[in-house]
Design a protein around this motif. Structure first.
Motif, PDB file in Angstrom:
ATOM      1  N   GLU A 441       0.831  -1.206   0.000  1.00 56.93           N
ATOM      2  CA  GLU A 441       0.000   0.000   0.000  1.00 56.93           C
ATOM      3  C   GLU A 441       0.867   1.257   0.000  1.00 56.93           C
ATOM      4  O   GLU A 441       0.603   2.230  -0.724  1.00 56.93           O
ATOM      5  CB  GLU A 441      -0.922  -0.025   1.231  1.00 56.93           C
ATOM      6  CG  GLU A 441      -1.788   1.229   1.395  1.00 56.93           C
ATOM      7  CD  GLU A 441      -2.847   1.352   0.304  1.00 56.93           C
ATOM      8  OE1 GLU A 441      -3.422   2.434   0.167  1.00 56.93           O
ATOM      9  OE2 GLU A 441      -3.073   0.355  -0.441  1.00 56.93           O
ATOM     10  N   THR A 442       1.945   1.227   0.800  1.00 55.84           N
ATOM     11  CA  THR A 442       2.866   2.383   0.848  1.00 55.84           C
ATOM     12  C   THR A 442       3.509   2.622  -0.507  1.00 55.84           C
ATOM     13  O   THR A 442       3.632   3.762  -0.978  1.00 55.84           O
ATOM     14  CB  THR A 442       3.944   2.131   1.915  1.00 55.84           C
ATOM     15  OG1 THR A 442       3.308   1.921   3.182  1.00 55.84           O
ATOM     16  CG2 THR A 442       4.886   3.309   2.009  1.00 55.84           C
ATOM     17  N   GLU A 443       3.966   1.516  -1.158  1.00 59.01           N
ATOM     18  CA  GLU A 443       4.593   1.656  -2.474  1.00 59.01           C
ATOM     19  C   GLU A 443       3.594   2.177  -3.505  1.00 59.01           C
ATOM     20  O   GLU A 443       3.928   3.025  -4.354  1.00 59.01           O
ATOM     21  CB  GLU A 443       5.163   0.298  -2.906  1.00 59.01           C
ATOM     22  CG  GLU A 443       5.816   0.292  -4.274  1.00 59.01           C
ATOM     23  CD  GLU A 443       7.027   1.201  -4.326  1.00 59.01           C
ATOM     24  OE1 GLU A 443       7.390   1.631  -5.448  1.00 59.01           O
ATOM     25  OE2 GLU A 443       7.610   1.487  -3.257  1.00 59.01           O
ATOM     26  N   GLN A 444       2.350   1.698  -3.422  1.00 56.85           N
ATOM     27  CA  GLN A 444       1.327   2.181  -4.366  1.00 56.85           C
ATOM     28  C   GLN A 444       1.046   3.660  -4.158  1.00 56.85           C
ATOM     29  O   GLN A 444       0.917   4.428  -5.119  1.00 56.85           O
ATOM     30  CB  GLN A 444       0.053   1.345  -4.190  1.00 56.85           C
ATOM     31  CG  GLN A 444      -1.042   1.686  -5.206  1.00 56.85           C
ATOM     32  CD  GLN A 444      -2.263   0.802  -5.029  1.00 56.85           C
ATOM     33  OE1 GLN A 444      -2.316   0.016  -4.108  1.00 56.85           O
ATOM     34  NE2 GLN A 444      -3.233   0.934  -5.912  1.00 56.85           N
ATOM     35  N   VAL A 445       0.975   4.087  -2.901  1.00 57.58           N
ATOM     36  CA  VAL A 445       0.749   5.513  -2.614  1.00 57.58           C
ATOM     37  C   VAL A 445       1.921   6.338  -3.128  1.00 57.58           C
ATOM     38  O   VAL A 445       1.741   7.425  -3.699  1.00 57.58           O
ATOM     39  CB  VAL A 445       0.536   5.706  -1.097  1.00 57.58           C
ATOM     40  CG1 VAL A 445       0.548   7.193  -0.739  1.00 57.58           C
ATOM     41  CG2 VAL A 445      -0.785   5.080  -0.675  1.00 57.58           C
ATOM     42  N   ARG A 446       3.162   5.815  -2.927  1.00 57.80           N
ATOM     43  CA  ARG A 446       4.334   6.562  -3.399  1.00 57.80           C
ATOM     44  C   ARG A 446       4.308   6.706  -4.916  1.00 57.80           C
ATOM     45  O   ARG A 446       4.597   7.786  -5.460  1.00 57.80           O
ATOM     46  CB  ARG A 446       5.607   5.827  -2.974  1.00 57.80           C
ATOM     47  CG  ARG A 446       6.884   6.584  -3.293  1.00 57.80           C
ATOM     48  CD  ARG A 446       8.088   5.680  -3.169  1.00 57.80           C
ATOM     49  NE  ARG A 446       8.024   4.590  -4.133  1.00 57.80           N
ATOM     50  CZ  ARG A 446       8.309   4.717  -5.420  1.00 57.80           C
ATOM     51  NH1 ARG A 446       8.661   5.904  -5.910  1.00 57.80           N
ATOM     52  NH2 ARG A 446       8.221   3.689  -6.231  1.00 57.80           N
ATOM     53  N   GLN A 447       3.931   5.609  -5.627  1.00 59.50           N
ATOM     54  CA  GLN A 447       3.888   5.677  -7.084  1.00 59.50           C
ATOM     55  C   GLN A 447       2.793   6.648  -7.544  1.00 59.50           C
ATOM     56  O   GLN A 447       2.981   7.419  -8.490  1.00 59.50           O
ATOM     57  CB  GLN A 447       3.627   4.271  -7.638  1.00 59.50           C
ATOM     58  CG  GLN A 447       3.648   4.199  -9.146  1.00 59.50           C
ATOM     59  CD  GLN A 447       4.995   4.579  -9.710  1.00 59.50           C
ATOM     60  OE1 GLN A 447       6.019   4.190  -9.178  1.00 59.50           O
ATOM     61  NE2 GLN A 447       4.996   5.380 -10.766  1.00 59.50           N
ATOM     62  N   LEU A 448       1.634   6.622  -6.853  1.00 61.78           N
ATOM     63  CA  LEU A 448       0.567   7.558  -7.223  1.00 61.78           C
ATOM     64  C   LEU A 448       0.991   9.005  -6.986  1.00 61.78           C
ATOM     65  O   LEU A 448       0.657   9.900  -7.782  1.00 61.78           O
ATOM     66  CB  LEU A 448      -0.699   7.228  -6.414  1.00 61.78           C
ATOM     67  CG  LEU A 448      -1.482   5.980  -6.862  1.00 61.78           C
ATOM     68  CD1 LEU A 448      -2.604   5.699  -5.896  1.00 61.78           C
ATOM     69  CD2 LEU A 448      -2.026   6.184  -8.276  1.00 61.78           C
ATOM     70  N   ARG A 449       1.696   9.236  -5.872  1.00 64.47           N
ATOM     71  CA  ARG A 449       2.157  10.607  -5.619  1.00 64.47           C
ATOM     72  C   ARG A 449       3.119  11.057  -6.718  1.00 64.47           C
ATOM     73  O   ARG A 449       3.074  12.202  -7.183  1.00 64.47           O
ATOM     74  CB  ARG A 449       2.832  10.684  -4.249  1.00 64.47           C
ATOM     75  CG  ARG A 449       3.277  12.122  -3.911  1.00 64.47           C
ATOM     76  CD  ARG A 449       3.949  12.204  -2.546  1.00 64.47           C
ATOM     77  NE  ARG A 449       2.997  12.016  -1.467  1.00 64.47           N
ATOM     78  CZ  ARG A 449       2.948  10.970  -0.661  1.00 64.47           C
ATOM     79  NH1 ARG A 449       3.810   9.983  -0.839  1.00 64.47           N
ATOM     80  NH2 ARG A 449       2.061  10.875   0.301  1.00 64.47           N
TER      81      ARG A 449
END
Length: 1019
Positions: A441-449
């Motif tokens: 989830e953290t990696e997905q949020v980072r990629q979305l940011r």
């Protein structure tokens, strides 16, 4: 290489199992792989390349496109290929790296790639012999059995989209790199580099050889004592004249020989003078020695009577000494006999033993008793300690029993405590299992940011690019309008331009008349051809700039659309909330993981403590059992030993109670006591040992007295015999003739000195030199004259030696230096001869201008010949296509518009319809495809031949056949059919509808409603 069967699952757009039988499809030689764009045709070729080499076919393709997004995440993706080469039949199976769901809990885990290679007995073999399951080893083995690496495979077996035109249109330098990797001609470049290195090395060796020649010439001049010609020594090819060197050496050797002869003569004269001087000195010394010896002999003759009397007196004293020595021994023996007899009588009286026979009988009884009881003394000493040890053992056994009861209580409580720790650890592990999902989830949020930031930047880039495109479009339109205006004005004023060129009497280029009644005059603002061409060039430049700006804008807009699709309706606030929630989940999982590790450590320590208690329990039980058993055995042995000691005490007491054992005649031997008064076995043994010692002492005294009496008798006989042997009538006469030590020493010294002096004198007078000295006179012995002659000879010999050594050293040094000089010159000449070939070869291989006018290196030359073979193979196919209009030609010139160095790999297209040479970039789309395909097939043929005769049984062509007209398509299909005549299988990848009518064997790929694709095979 032939492909037999391909199986794949969860790869690309294929979620289900796909099986393709290439052997059945290629029975007629050519088969078609068709389907709509994007349906998954290229994925099948990617699967073949991935199975063999672990990579994909297309340039820039990534492994992310392998794992199917339409398959169940839990299904393992794989590709399995059965192929055949000259080395045998093989089956290779590979799985790419992919993310699968965790077996327990939420989230995914990364599954690493794997591979397996089997050797099969035949294509239908379902088991086979395992070769390897390690990815690096499989890659090497596949390259070995196929005979091609991945780059060569893509250029010879799989011809992917975009590769044809790239090789045709690439500049010579790019072709050089590609051909070098395909044909492996790096060895020729390394050869040229090695030759250049050897050229530098031999040049350095030649310079060093010249230096050695100059050094050898200087050393020869110094050794010979002559001045060297500096100019000749500095010249690389100038050396000392051989005749001059030889003459100098001959003169030096002659001078050395003459000096050696003079030295030999002087040394011989010196030896004669030295020998004469020594002879004179020796004769003088011999004469003086003879006189001294004669004087000493006269003195010896005068002392001779006195020496003879002393010798007689010494002989008488020696005989008397031997007689008195025997008499002294007799007196001593008589004294010892009296002493030993008195001592034996006194000892028997004090011991109360009447005679020797009684002593022997009683000693035997006591000795027998001692032998029977002495070994029990140590046993008696241990009885008290053993009784105490038994009491201590009983107390220790009680303590061990108490410890066993304590350990039983402690071990009964351990299982409940361990169960509590295990339950706590299980609860903490459940909380920690959320870590992987939180990280995802953290990696997905980072990629979305990151995509959100990139979208904002892309919006700004599009906004900045749009005015640029508008401005360049306006500028291009203005320049185009200006060009059109110039062309119109030039066309309108052509009459004036022609009129200005007319001359009286010359025909008009329009009507042919020689008369010109009304000649048009050019206008003042009439544009010339250069102005029009300049305007056209400016228009083309503006259009190119516009195209570049429009391309940039299209790229930015495509990127913006992609980012908008990826981001969707997500905003920064939502991302912040998701990031905070994911971080909180991650921290909670991390804390739980730490607590799991702590509980695991506590459980391990708890288990260690339990095992320690169990080991202690077993050890204590074993110690108590051993202690109880040992104590019982010790108690039994103690009773037996105590009874044996008591019996021994009684037996010894009976002997000690006898009357002869209780005498009180010897205070220091220990008084005997009755049997009832023996305090211990040790005391009884000591008393018995005292009785034995007393009996042994009496026996020994009697033996000593008897031996002394026998010695007296022997000495008396010896004294009588000695008196008779030495002629003495009585012992008193012999004692009178004895000399004292001082008297005998003085007489012996006098006799010895006289004898030694007489021997020395007689030996000296018998020497030959002393005997000859009797005839010498003073006139024959002039010592001073002999010494003077010797000194003169020494001086002459020293002078001749110095001269000879100097001349010999100079000649020898010159000869050595001449040898070194000759060796250096010969070595330099031989090295120069060898170096010329190396230098020339290196210059030719590296394209040196003075030797190699073309400037083409060895590696490039080899590639040129290979490239000529490729072009020849391509032209062989191209003649049957496009009505024979085009052929390819090679050139060693730089390609148009290229600043690169000359590679000799330039390529041009010869257009036979106009008999002109054209650049490859000037061909149309269909022409480019046809020429590129022929070039690619020619390259495949040459690579196949260069790879050692590798059999390329299967060929894939993945390119757009839609650019061809029907006639050209027939030609291309005909050329591909020619490939199948040699046993090849050709697979055409295309969506052109007309090919379906021409090729019956096909693999059809169609999309399914759920987004994936399916494969249908028609044979």
């Amino acid at each position: 290489m032939y492909l037999h069967r391909l199986e794949l699952r969860a790869i690309g757009p294929y979620p289900e199992l796909v099986t393709i039988d290439f052997a059945a499809l290629a029975a007629s030689g050519v088969f078609l792989l068709e389907g709509p764009t994007g349906s998954g045709k290229s994925t099948i070729i990617d699967a073949v390349v991935f199975a063999l080499y672990g990579g994909l076919a297309g340039e820039g393709s990534t492994h992310d496109r392998l794992h199917s997004q339409h398959a169940d995440p839990g299904v393992e993706p794989f590709v399995e290929l059965v192929f055949e080469t000259g080395a045998g039949v093989y089956r290779v199976r590979r799985t790419p790296q992919y993310d699968r769901p965790k077996q327990r809990g939420a989230g995914t885990v990364r599954q690493q790639a794997s591979a397996q290679l089997f050797r099969l007995a035949h294509p239908a073999d379902a088991i086979g012999e395992p070769v390897s399951s390690r990815i690096p080893e499989i890659g090497l083995e596949v390259t070995r059995v196929v005979g091609l690496d991945r780059a060569q495979f893509l250029q010879t077996v799989v011809l992917p989209q975009g590769e044809f035109a790239r090789f045709l249109r690439s500049p010579g330098e790019d072709r050089r790199k590609l051909l070098q990797s395909l044909f492996g001609t790096q060895v020729y470049d390394r050869t040229a580099d090695e030759l250049a290195a050897r050229r530098r090395a031999v040049q350095a060796e030649v310079e060093a050889a010249d230096a050695r020649v100059r050094d050898a010439l200087a050393r020869f001049a110094q050794a010979a004592g002559t001045a060297a010609d500096e100019q000749s020594a500095a010249d690389d090819h100038a050396v000392a004249d051989e005749h001059a060197v030889s003459a100098t050496l001959h003169a030096l050797q002659a001078a050395a020989s003459e000096a050696v002869t003079r030295r030999a003569n002087a040394v011989a004269a010196l030896d004669r003078a030295r020998a004469h001087e020594q002879d004179v000195a020796a004769r003088l010394a011999a004469r003086d020695r003879r006189a001294a010896l004669l004087a000493r002999r006269r003195e010896l003759d005068e002392r001779a009577p006195r020496v003879a009397a002393a010798r007689e007196r010494l002989d008488l004293a020696e005989r008397a000494a031997r007689v008195t020595a025997s008499a002294d021994g007799l007196d001593a023996a008589r004294a010892r006999a009296a002493d030993t007899a008195g001592a034996a009588s006194d000892l028997r009286r004090r011991s109360g033993i009447p005679d020797t026979a009684d002593v022997v009988a009683r000693r035997a009884d006591v000795a027998t008793c001692l032998g029977a009881v002495r070994h029990l003394v140590p046993v008696e000493d241990t009885i008290a300690g053993r009784r105490r040890a038994l009491a201590d053992a009983a107390a220790r056994a009680g303590r061990l029993a108490e410890r066993i009861r304590e350990l039983d209580v402690a071990l009964e409580a351990r299982p409940a405590g361990r169960t509590a720790l295990v339950e706590d650890a299980r609860a903490a592990a459940t909380a920690a299992s959320d870590a992987e999902a939180a990280r995802a989830e953290t990696e997905q949020v980072r990629q979305l940011r990151a995509d959100l930031d990139a979208r904002d930047a892309s919006v700004a880039a599009v906004a900045a690019a749009e005015p640029v495109v508008a401005e360049r479009r306006r500028r291009a339109e203005e320049l185009l309008e200006a060009e059109r205006s110039l062309r119109a004005r030039r066309i309108a004023g052509l009459a004036g331009e022609l009129g200005a060129a007319l001359e009286p009497g010359n025909p008009c280029p329009v009507c042919g008349a020689v008369e010109h009644p009304a000649v048009a005059v050019p206008q003042s603002d009439h544009p010339d051809a250069d102005s029009v061409e300049a305007a056209a060039a400016a228009t083309r430049a503006a259009e190119a700039a516009l195209a570049e700006a429009a391309t940039d804008l299209a790229v930015e807009r495509a990127a913006l659309e992609r980012l908008r699709a990826a981001v969707g309706d997500t905003d920064a606030a939502t991302l912040a909330e998701r990031a905070a929630a994911a971080a909180a989940r991650l921290r909670t999982a991390h804390d739980a993981a730490v607590h799991v590790a702590e509980l695991e450590g506590r459980r391990t320590a708890f288990d260690d403590e339990t095992r320690a208690l169990e080991r202690e329990h077993h050890a204590v039980q074993a110690d108590r059992a051993v202690l109880v058993a040992t104590s019982a055995a010790d108690e039994d042995r103690l009773g037996q030993d105590a009874a044996a000691v008591a019996d021994a005490v009684d037996r010894a007491g009976e002997l000690l109670a006898a009357p002869w054992a209780t005498t009180d005649q010897e205070p220091d031997a220990g008084a005997g006591t009755g049997a009832g008064a023996v305090p211990s076995l040790r005391a009884a043994v000591e008393a018995l040992e005292a009785l034995v010692a007393r009996a042994d002492a009496v026996s020994a005294a009697d033996e000593r007295a008897a031996a002394a009496a026998r010695a007296v008798l022997e000495r008396e006989v010896e004294v009588a015999r000695t008196l008779a042997d030495h002629d003495f009538d009585s012992l008193e006469t012999a004692r009178t003739a004895v000399l004292s030590t001082e008297q005998a020493s003085a007489l012996r010294t006098e006799v010895t000195a006289a004898e030694r002096e007489h021997a020395v004198v007689e030996a000296g007078l018998a020497e030959p030199g002393v005997v000859a000295a009797a005839e010498d006179t003073d006139e024959d012995l002039d010592a001073e004259a002999a010494r003077a002659a010797h000194r003169a000879a020494v001086e002459q010999a020293d002078e001749a030696t110095r001269a000879a050594v100097s001349a010999t050293d100079r000649a020898d040094a010159s000869a050595r230096c001449a040898t070194d000089l000759d060796r250096a010159v010969r070595s330099r000449d031989a090295l120069s001869a060898r170096s010329r070939a190396v230098v020339r070869l290196a210059d030719v291989a590296n394209g040196a201008a003075g030797v190699n006018p073309t400037g083409i290196t060895l590696g490039t030359y080899v590639l040129m010949r290979r490239f000529e073979d490729v072009v020849a193979a391509a032209n062989d196919r191209l003649r049957g296509m496009l009505a024979g209009r085009f052929t390819l030609e090679t050139s060693d010139e730089r390609e148009a518009g290229s600043r690169a160095r000359r590679t000799g790999l330039a390529l041009a297209v010869h257009d036979h319809s106009t008999d002109t040479r054209r650049a490859p970039g000037s061909l149309s789309g269909g022409e480019t495809f046809t020429v590129s395909l022929c070039l690619a097939l020619g390259l495949a043929d040459v690579v196949q031949a260069e790879a050692g005769g590798v059999s390329l049984g299967t060929l894939f062509v993945d390119e757009g056949f839609g650019t061809l007209d029907p006639e050209t398509l027939d030609d291309v299909i005909g050329q591909l059919a020619r490939l199948t005549a040699g046993g090849r299988q050709v697979g055409i990848v295309s969506h052109v509808e007309e090919l379906k009518q021409r090729i019956p064997e096909r693999i059809a790929v169609r999309r399914t409603p759920d987004g994936g694709s399916r494969v249908t095979t028609t044979v």
